[in-house]
Design a protein around this motif. Structure first.
Motif, PDB file in Angstrom:
ATOM      1  N   ASP A   1       0.850  -1.481  -0.111  1.00  0.00           N
ATOM      2  CA  ASP A   1      -0.093  -0.050  -0.415  1.00  0.00           C
ATOM      3  C   ASP A   1       1.019   1.428  -0.017  1.00  0.00           C
ATOM      4  OD1 ASP A   1      -2.820   1.408   0.431  1.00  0.00           O
ATOM      5  OD2 ASP A   1      -1.615   2.191   1.871  1.00  0.00           O
ATOM      6  N   GLY A   2       1.986   1.141   0.789  1.00  0.00           N
ATOM      7  CA  GLY A   2       2.874   2.180   0.586  1.00  0.00           C
ATOM      8  C   GLY A   2       3.514   2.461  -0.212  1.00  0.00           C
ATOM      9  N   TRP A   3       4.067   1.257  -1.101  1.00  0.00           N
ATOM     10  CA  TRP A   3       4.564   1.531  -2.841  1.00  0.00           C
ATOM     11  C   TRP A   3       3.942   2.329  -3.587  1.00  0.00           C
ATOM     12  CZ3 TRP A   3       6.540  -4.066  -1.186  1.00  0.00           C
ATOM     13  CH2 TRP A   3       7.694  -3.902  -0.161  1.00  0.00           C
ATOM     14  N   LEU A   4       2.647   1.581  -3.298  1.00  0.00           N
ATOM     15  CA  LEU A   4       1.173   2.251  -4.639  1.00  0.00           C
ATOM     16  C   LEU A   4       1.059   3.693  -4.199  1.00  0.00           C
ATOM     17  CD1 LEU A   4      -1.096  -0.735  -4.615  1.00  0.00           C
ATOM     18  CD2 LEU A   4       0.716  -0.215  -6.578  1.00  0.00           C
ATOM     19  N   LYS A   5       0.719   4.201  -2.907  1.00  0.00           N
ATOM     20  CA  LYS A   5       0.753   5.266  -2.635  1.00  0.00           C
ATOM     21  C   LYS A   5       2.740   6.466  -2.326  1.00  0.00           C
ATOM     22  CE  LYS A   5      -3.268   4.619   0.160  1.00  0.00           C
ATOM     23  NZ  LYS A   5      -3.238   4.189   1.561  1.00  0.00           N
ATOM     24  N   SER A   6       2.730   5.414  -3.150  1.00  0.00           N
ATOM     25  CA  SER A   6       4.793   6.453  -3.348  1.00  0.00           C
ATOM     26  C   SER A   6       5.017   6.974  -4.789  1.00  0.00           C
ATOM     27  CB  SER A   6       5.984   6.232  -2.488  1.00  0.00           C
ATOM     28  OG  SER A   6       6.392   4.862  -2.841  1.00  0.00           O
TER      29      SER A   6
END
Length: 333
Positions: A311-316
């Motif tokens: 989730d963090g990678w997608l949002k970054s």
């Protein structure tokens, strides 16, 4: 400090004609928030004079003191004006404090609504507004709140849907009010004023929604190759921006449900205990019990961590396809 209102409390007061002169709408429930804004507009301002008595202001286009000036203006050929202020994050704390005297003595013929998904309640403006009891928290729906919400939303569009159909729709679509509302509108257009589980199943079979359900089911039983095939089909068919986060959300929900079932069974519980623990989702007990046997507690813990990281990678800004493919390979082990 006053307790935040819930959306249902707001709808009730608006229908009863007892709205407050100032509100703060906050929380992650964007869809429900927009529906509330629509209801306030429609109920407080007659359609023929709506254009004269509705203003939408933006924090990056107006000064804070100008909000107060506009809020003190009288309505035109109506009892109430509605002013909605968006992009509140563009104001500094000092700017917002200029509005505090108005909060303490507002114009009774104006309904002023500040919209801020993530307000900083350490700032004096937000803490003051909350202390006045006029903050409405649009939270995400909890698991047990989804089916009642589906029935309520269905009734609003003139659709009658039974409990079994509500729960099945939730199982397939998830807990997103926006997605659920869209599917309810499709059901109404396709089948008319009343639907049951047979109609929901039939629609799902002809809908792209079935793909995400297939994906969750394949991952739950650790079918790696099949999961990747379904994932790629889903990413090709769905909205390129929203689809990756929907995958994360649905898988996160499923892993937690499997963990919930496993916790009961590992303590010596039976399937009826799993069903009881699941509450409204008890019809999922058999599938979850079967799936839980393929996961250790450690794997479930790792799975949630992997989902959090993805989730963090997608949002970054990372590329969705490789992130999700690696996620699924890791989950399926």
């Amino acid at each position: 400090m006053a307790k935040d209102q819930l959306p249902d409390d707001l709808f009730k007061s608006v229908k009863e004609g007892s709205t407050a002169p100032v509100y703060l709408f906050h929380g992650p429930g964007e869809f429900r928030m927009e529906k509330a804004l629509e209801a306030v507009r429609n109920l407080l301002i007659p359609e023929p004079v709506r254009d004269f008595n509705l203003e939408i202001l933006y924090g990056d286009e107006i000064k804070a003191e100008s909000i107060v000036v506009k809020a003190r203006s009288l309505p035109f050929m109506a009892a109430t004006r509605v002013i909605i202020v968006r992009r509140m994050e563009k104001f500094t704390g000092e700017d917002l404090e200029k509005c505090i005297p108005y909060l303490e003595k507002p114009c009774q013929s104006t309904c002023l609504i500040f919209v801020c998904p993530k307000p900083d309640f350490r700032k004096k403006f937000y803490s003051t507004l909350r202390s006045l009891g006029q903050a409405v928290n649009f939270q995400d729906l909890k698991e047990g709140e989804v089916a009642p919400w589906i029935r309520k939303r269905a009734a609003e569009i003139g659709l009658k849907i039974d409990t079994e159909a509500c729960l099945y729709l939730q199982k397939i679509v998830g807990n997103s009010p926006r997605d659920l509302s869209g599917e309810l509108e499709k059901l109404y257009l396709r089948y008319g004023e009343a639907v049951g589980i047979d109609q929901v199943i039939d629609m799902v079979r002809h809908s792209r929604m079935y793909t995400i359900f297939e994906l969750v089911d394949r991952v739950s039983t650790k079918q790696c190759k099949e999961s990747l095939i379904v994932l790629n089909r889903f990413l090709e068919e769905e909205d390129k921006r929203a689809a990756p986060l929907r995958v994360i959300g649905m898988l996160n929900r499923q892993i937690r449900l499997i963990w919930q079932a496993k916790a009961v069974l590992d303590k010596g519980g039976r399937m009826k205990d799993v069903a009881k623990n699941l509450g409204p989702l008890q019809f999922l007990a058999k599938d979850l019990g079967r799936q839980s046997r393929q996961w250790s507690q450690e794997e479930l813990e790792i799975g949630l961590d992997l989902l959090y990281r993805a989730d963090g990678w997608l949002k970054s800004g990372s590329r969705p396809k490789p992130v999700l493919e690696n996620l699924i390979i890791s989950l399926c082990g």
